[in-house]
Design an enzyme around this catalytic site. Structure first.
Site, mmCIF file in Angstrom:
data_model
loop_
_atom_site.group_PDB
_atom_site.id
_atom_site.type_symbol
_atom_site.label_atom_id
_atom_site.label_comp_id
_atom_site.label_asym_id
_atom_site.label_seq_id
_atom_site.Cartn_x
_atom_site.Cartn_y
_atom_site.Cartn_z
ATOM 1 N N PRO A 112 31.135 -3.692 19.621
ATOM 2 C CA PRO A 112 30.542 -2.367 19.856
ATOM 3 C C PRO A 112 30.324 -1.680 18.520
ATOM 4 O O PRO A 112 31.252 -1.549 17.718
ATOM 5 C CB PRO A 112 31.614 -1.655 20.695
ATOM 6 N N CYS B 149 38.856 2.686 17.114
ATOM 7 C CA CYS B 149 38.000 3.292 16.086
ATOM 8 C C CYS B 149 38.733 4.425 15.375
ATOM 9 O O CYS B 149 39.213 5.360 16.019
ATOM 10 C CB CYS B 149 36.714 3.820 16.703
#
Length: 429
Positions: free
Chosen positions: A40, A137
């Site tokens: 992603p 993240c």
């Protein structure tokens, strides 16, 4: 005015074009194994990039992280010409996809709230095959409000979101998570155990800690113990390695070191989406970038997105001239719309590029593995095997009747073991 300047027609429109409908079995944990995956990536993980990754050998593709609240304020529409599905916000599409990628598409959710995560998942579940929770993240846009890597220090919330997603989604929709390593291996294993017990199908581990940055080498050696730990749990969960894999050939090294079921590629795919192939394209300015731009226009991908992705592409050069490279690069940098690129990428149809992608996916014959699958590799010995062999060697030495005379010993240099002191210290570290 381009026909792409208007929002696509509602998905209920009778004019929606018929698109290939490939029959695939529901996604399972086995589909997360034995493959290379597209990571992603915000901005870089656009629809054209995902489609080209599939064409060149990616087994599954992750969409860019989409915050739960953002998708909840969108309206779904379908382009009557291309079949592209768009979730439109007030000023732009928040997420776009195409039915051709649905069997391979994992939608990544950014969330810090179980209820909102479920609402977001229900919004898009008809267009994806699985959901992945972003727990790794470290960027502020993701950690804001307790999302992303912030979840690593809040395992109760992390697991409650995964549990809620698993309970709310039908069985044919998978749920997975993507994490980073914790500073302590013991703490990492404790977190992994809790995550696996939520009922997920796959776990991706970015082999860096939250405070590590891309310039720092990923510590992929830590993953083997995690893989063994998950396998001992006996739930069939796939473990996917992420960090520092350069492509198809390099994935052999990664799998040998880590024992991971699959490998996920981010940075290398951002630079060259054909890196999933044993023979990735070279001279991208000639062989790939023009086609990418044509496909982007055909699919209605916003020019700013196509422009950004195109400026990231770089790869090995074999026959392209400096003049070719410079002219195209400068044109992309200065272009303000697709029309500004006509001199370099015409004809504009883009239908040929899309047809080639459809053909490549159809060649999989209803299987998620690409025609050129990952080759088996000899895994490195497990930690238990290493300990066992060490014990056997020690016992053998103790039971040997007499040691061979020193003059008959084989020099270390002949065995490739003549390591200078400084190098030995480096290897130990």
């Amino acid at each position: 005015m381009s026909r792409r300047s208007q929002p696509p027609s509602p998905d209920s429109s009778p004019r929606v074009a018929k698109r290939p409908r490939l029959e695939y079995a529901p996604l399972t944990s086995e589909d997360y194994k034995h493959g290379l995956m597209l990571a992603p990536m915000v901005r870089s993980g656009a629809l054209p990039t995902r489609l080209y990754a599939l064409k060149h050998g990616a087994k599954l593709v992750w969409g860019p992280e989409t915050i739960d609240k953002a998708i909840l304020h969108t309206t779904r529409g379908v382009d009557p010409v291309t079949g592209v599905v768009s979730y439109h916000g007030k000023s732009k599409a928040i997420f776009t996809t195409h039915p051709i990628e649905k069997p391979f598409l994992i939608y990544q959710i950014g969330s810090a709230d179980p209820e909102l995560a479920v609402q977001a998942a229900k919004m898009v579940q008809q267009d994806v095959s699985g959901f992945d929770l972003n727990c790794g993240c470290p960027k502020p846009f993701s950690t804001h409000g307790g999302m992303g890597a912030a979840l690593l220090t809040n395992p109760d919330l992390l697991c409650s979101i995964l549990t809620a997603l698993r309970e709310a989604m039908p069985p044919e929709i998978t749920v997975s998570a993507k994490i980073r390593l914790l500073p302590s291996q013991e703490d990492t294993l404790k977190l992994v155990e809790r995550i696996v017990n939520t009922g997920i199908s796959a776990l991706t581990v970015h082999c860096r800690t939250r405070n590590m940055r891309m310039k720092e080498k990923a510590v992929i050696e830590r993953l083997r113990e995690i893989v063994e730990f998950v396998e001992r749990m006996g739930k069939g969960v796939a473990v996917i390695e992420n960090g520092d894999c350069l492509g198809y050939e390099d994935s052999k090294r990664v799998r040998e070191v880590t024992g991971a079921h699959s490998v996920m590629i981010a940075t290398a795919a951002e630079a060259n989406p054909t890196c999933f192939s044993p023979t990735p394209l070279k001279d991208l300015e000639l062989t790939f970038v023009p086609s990418y731009i044509r496909l982007g226009k055909y699919l209605g991908n916003h020019w700013s997105s196509t422009k950004f992705c195109s400026t990231q592409f770089q790869g090995q050069h074999k026959s392209a001239s400096r003049a070719d490279l410079k002219a195209l690069r400068e044109a992309i940098v200065h272009a303000k719309s697709y029309e500004d690129m006509e001199e370099h990428v015409a004809p504009w149809t883009g239908e040929k590029e899309f047809a080639e992608i459809v053909e490549a996916i159809e060649r999989r014959g209803g299987q998620r593995a690409p025609p050129i699958a990952l080759q088996p590799v000899a895994p490195a010995p497990t930690l238990a095997q290493i300990a066992s062999e060490t014990t056997k060697d020690q016992v053998a030495l103790q039971e040997a009747p007499d040691a061979a005379p020193a003059s008959q010993s084989i020099p270390a240099a002949v065995l490739g073991l003549d390591i200078p002191p400084a190098a030995a210290e480096a290897i130990a570290v």
